[in-house]
Design a protein around this motif. Structure first.
Motif, short mmCIF file in Angstrom:
data_model
loop_
_atom_site.label_atom_id
_atom_site.label_comp_id
_atom_site.label_asym_id
_atom_site.label_seq_id
_atom_site.Cartn_x
_atom_site.Cartn_y
_atom_site.Cartn_z
N LEU A 168 0.85 -1.13 0.11
CA LEU A 168 0.03 0.13 0.01
C LEU A 168 0.91 1.33 -0.06
CD1 LEU A 168 -2.90 -1.07 2.47
CD2 LEU A 168 -3.20 -0.28 -0.03
N ARG A 169 1.91 1.33 0.89
CA ARG A 169 2.68 2.53 0.81
C ARG A 169 3.60 2.65 -0.67
NH1 ARG A 169 4.05 1.34 6.34
NH2 ARG A 169 3.41 3.06 7.69
N ARG A 170 3.73 1.54 -1.35
CA ARG A 170 4.30 1.57 -2.43
C ARG A 170 3.66 2.12 -3.69
NH1 ARG A 170 6.91 -3.53 -0.86
NH2 ARG A 170 5.57 -4.41 -2.38
N GLU A 171 2.38 1.58 -3.60
CA GLU A 171 1.22 2.13 -4.38
C GLU A 171 1.12 3.73 -4.22
OE1 GLU A 171 -0.18 0.59 -7.03
OE2 GLU A 171 1.46 -1.03 -6.64
N ALA A 172 0.79 4.13 -2.99
CA ALA A 172 0.68 5.33 -2.49
C ALA A 172 1.76 6.39 -3.27
CB ALA A 172 0.32 5.52 -1.22
N ASP A 173 2.75 5.81 -3.03
CA ASP A 173 4.11 6.86 -3.41
C ASP A 173 3.98 7.06 -5.04
OD1 ASP A 173 5.05 7.01 -0.88
OD2 ASP A 173 6.40 5.44 -0.79
N LYS A 174 3.45 6.30 -5.66
CA LYS A 174 3.47 6.01 -7.10
C LYS A 174 2.50 7.09 -7.65
CE LYS A 174 4.38 1.04 -7.81
NZ LYS A 174 3.78 -0.22 -8.48
N SER A 175 1.71 7.70 -6.75
CA SER A 175 0.60 8.46 -7.02
C SER A 175 0.95 9.69 -6.34
CB SER A 175 -0.77 8.04 -6.65
OG SER A 175 -1.52 8.97 -6.70
N ALA A 176 0.63 11.10 -7.20
CA ALA A 176 1.12 12.37 -6.67
C ALA A 176 0.07 12.74 -5.22
CB ALA A 176 0.74 13.34 -7.74
N ASP A 177 -0.99 12.30 -5.07
CA ASP A 177 -1.64 12.46 -4.15
C ASP A 177 -1.88 11.29 -2.99
OD1 ASP A 177 -3.56 11.16 -5.82
OD2 ASP A 177 -5.28 12.40 -5.61
N GLY A 178 -1.46 10.21 -3.34
CA GLY A 178 -1.52 9.11 -2.39
C GLY A 178 -2.58 8.00 -2.84
N ARG A 179 -3.35 8.23 -3.96
CA ARG A 179 -4.43 7.47 -4.11
C ARG A 179 -4.22 5.79 -4.80
NH1 ARG A 179 -8.45 9.96 -8.38
NH2 ARG A 179 -7.71 11.90 -7.19
N VAL A 180 -5.06 5.17 -4.03
CA VAL A 180 -4.87 3.67 -4.56
C VAL A 180 -5.92 2.87 -4.53
CG1 VAL A 180 -2.49 3.40 -3.08
CG2 VAL A 180 -4.82 2.75 -2.08
N ASN A 181 -6.23 1.89 -5.40
CA ASN A 181 -7.52 1.14 -5.40
C ASN A 181 -7.38 0.05 -4.33
OD1 ASN A 181 -9.59 -0.62 -5.86
ND2 ASN A 181 -8.90 -1.26 -7.86
N ILE A 182 -7.79 0.11 -3.21
CA ILE A 182 -7.69 -0.57 -1.89
C ILE A 182 -8.20 -1.99 -2.06
CG2 ILE A 182 -9.52 0.13 -0.26
CD1 ILE A 182 -7.46 0.08 1.65
N GLN A 183 -9.46 -1.85 -2.89
CA GLN A 183 -10.01 -3.20 -3.14
C GLN A 183 -9.04 -4.32 -3.91
OE1 GLN A 183 -11.27 -4.22 -6.49
NE2 GLN A 183 -11.66 -6.04 -5.78
N ARG A 184 -8.45 -3.69 -4.70
CA ARG A 184 -7.42 -4.75 -5.49
C ARG A 184 -6.37 -5.26 -4.55
NH1 ARG A 184 -2.84 -3.28 -8.54
NH2 ARG A 184 -3.65 -1.07 -8.21
N LEU A 185 -5.81 -4.35 -3.82
CA LEU A 185 -4.90 -4.96 -2.89
C LEU A 185 -5.45 -5.71 -1.84
CD1 LEU A 185 -2.84 -1.54 -2.76
CD2 LEU A 185 -2.34 -3.69 -4.10
N TYR A 186 -6.51 -5.48 -1.44
CA TYR A 186 -7.23 -6.59 -0.49
C TYR A 186 -7.27 -7.88 -1.29
CZ TYR A 186 -8.84 -3.20 3.27
OH TYR A 186 -8.91 -2.26 4.13
N GLY A 187 -7.72 -7.72 -2.27
CA GLY A 187 -7.71 -9.12 -3.02
C GLY A 187 -6.44 -9.72 -3.16
N TYR A 188 -5.34 -8.97 -3.68
CA TYR A 188 -3.88 -9.51 -3.59
C TYR A 188 -3.51 -10.32 -2.17
CZ TYR A 188 -3.19 -7.13 -8.03
OH TYR A 188 -3.38 -6.65 -9.41
#
Length: 519
Positions: A168-188
């Motif tokens: 989640l931290r790595r995904e948030a760092d890729k976005s300028a405003d920290g947005r992630v699709n948390i449903q997808r990462l829960y699935g992973y």
């Protein structure tokens, strides 16, 4: 041509169109007579429900294929009461007494065969087996889901929870405003965890490798095809042609799943007894395979493969949907989100303290999980059972023999006859009455209706594993991040359901606790 003599009568054979007319007329008469019987003289005629549903399976099938049967049944129960006729031979009930009378009282009622997806390798899972086969399989598998086994398996769950936070931290760092699709990462996270538990190692290791995969999507697609296939199995010969088509669509995925599952299980079994090194769902089964399929407490290799794959699919779907839904409901209601944040961050002084064991008995965390399951059960399905010829008593009322009845997991949990403000998200209803956050208006809730994992000898064997993942994953997310739901997701709960709800992407903004938003 000789002339006809007196007394002779000439009979003309009917033409083709006359024969067609006779056939059509006969069929219409048959349909009308059948409809009259089903409406007024059938043993289920005493139960209320829509007339069209009473005379044909087509309305029921339409809503199954549309993916909104659970929602329609909600409205039917609101209109007609606790027992509703939803097909010529089937009723559904939201009577809490049904849990005991249908699923516990002996003799145990058989599952409706039309609700089951046939085992594709010829070996039954716990979901499809009946009678002695089901008892033998459950006896073989149950030790892998016991309390002691879960304590030993905890490092696997906790390890992937830590990987989830890191990803989640790595995904948030890729976005300028920290947005992630948390449903997808829960699935992973759930996929990596449950495949490790079931096969002895993660199937794809998605979290740690930063890779992407469509396995979760494929599982939900498989659930959709299976639901439609089971539905159409009632309409012969249409079921044969469409069944072959649906099987063809998923053939490559199924073959790949069987191949990978078999390879992983063989590799884990070859490692033997790893007591003291690691514990997983296969640990109690090492050395206990029996290909005769007749010894109590044993399981065949084919049955093991079927059951492990079935558990992976079921756990991954249920846990992914539940975690995404809980996150959405909490962020939609900021005071409840803040209440959970305060509990988690005051109870644990570090991320490392959040474990399978330490999250047991955390009141508001458990209340959130329970209320999520009540408000939006991940699998809003009915659990249909076949009534024997002699009938069955349900709360003092006779249910006619040779019919079907079931409890829909969603409907019984959202009816206003049993719950206070059932269409609102209130974790407080599941707090102990002594908790100062408990609200006594929920004293009127009929908690006996809440059986999210069913009950009796066919209840969900994997419930403790699911709850362990849900507690640890959610608690770690709450401890590590401040979450904010992004705009334009008001319709997120508008989802179709085929065995399980089909989850939508859930876009959130992640921030470290105390960090201000940078837009």
């Amino acid at each position: 041509m000789p002339a006809m003599t007196a007394g002779q009568v000439q009979y003309a054979l009917p033409g083709t169109w006359e024969i067609v007319g006779i056939c059509i007329g006969s069929y219409v008469v048959y349909v009308l007579i059948s409809a009259v019987y089903l409406l007024f003289f059938h043993p289920l005629a005493k139960f209320p429900g829509p007339r069209w549903w009473a005379v044909s399976r087509i309305p029921w099938a339409y809503h199954v294929i549309k993916g909104d049967l659970w929602s329609v049944l909600d409205r039917l129960h609101e209109k007609y009461g606790s027992i509703v006729r939803i097909a010529p031979d089937e009723t559904t009930t939201i009577n809490p007494a049904a849990w005991k009378d249908i699923y516990v009282t002996k003799p145990v009622l058989a599952k409706d065969p039309y609700s089951l997806t046939p085992p594709l390798n010829g070996a039954h899972s716990l979901f499809t087996a009946e009678g002695d086969v089901h008892r033998r399989l459950r006896g073989a598998l149950v030790n892998g889901f016991a309390d002691k086994a879960l304590r030993d398996q905890a490092p696997i769950v906790e390890g992937y929870a830590n990987q989830l936070i890191a990803r989640l931290r790595r995904e948030a760092d890729k976005s300028a405003d920290g947005r992630v699709n948390i449903q997808r990462l829960y699935g992973y996270a759930t996929f990596d965890t449950v495949t490790d538990l079931s096969f002895g190692e993660s199937l794809l290791n998605t979290l740690e490798s930063d890779s992407e995969n469509d396995e979760i999507k494929a599982f939900f697609l498989h659930a959709k095809f299976s639901t439609i296939r089971n539905c159409l199995s009632r309409f012969s010969p249409l079921d044969i042609f469409l069944g072959l088509f649906l099987l063809g669509v998923t053939r490559k995925t199924r073959e790949r799943n069987w191949r990978l599952t078999t390879e992983k299980i063989n590799r884990r079994l070859a490692r033997g007894d790893l007591t003291g090194v690691r514990s997983d769902l296969l640990t109690p089964l090492v050395g206990k395979l029996d290909e005769t399929g007749g010894v109590k407490g044993t399981i065949t290799k084919a049955e093991l493969t079927t059951n492990q794959l079935a558990f992976v699919i079921a756990d991954c779907q249920l846990t992914t949907v539940a975690l995404a839904t809980a996150t959405y409901l909490l962020l939609r209601d900021p005071p409840k989100w803040r209440r959970l944040v305060d509990e988690i961050r005051s109870r644990f002084s570090s991320d490392a303290e959040i474990t399978v064991q330490s999250t047991q008995g955390v009141p508001y965390l458990e209340a959130v999980i329970n209320e999520t399951m009540r408000f939006r059960h991940p699998t809003p399905i009915s659990l249909p059972r076949c009534i024997p010829p002699e009938g069955r008593i349900l709360d003092g009322q006779v249910i006619p023999g040779n019919t079907i009845i079931g409890v829909n997991l969603q409907n019984i949990q959202t009816t206003p006859t049993l719950w206070v403000q059932p269409q609102e998200f209130h974790p407080e209803r599941f707090l102990p009455s002594s908790d100062p956050r408990y609200e006594h208006r929920f004293d009127r809730d009929v908690k006996a209706a809440f059986m999210p994992f069913s009950t009796g000898p066919r209840n969900c064997l994997g419930s403790k594993v699911y709850l362990a993942q849900a507690r640890v994953f959610l608690a770690k997310v709450v401890w590590n991040f401040d979450l904010e739901m992004l705009e334009n997701q008001e319709d997120w709960l508008d989802q179709e359901a085929y065995l399980v709800f089909e989850p939508k992407p859930l876009l959130v903004r992640l921030r470290e606790p105390g960090q201000t938003t940078q837009v």
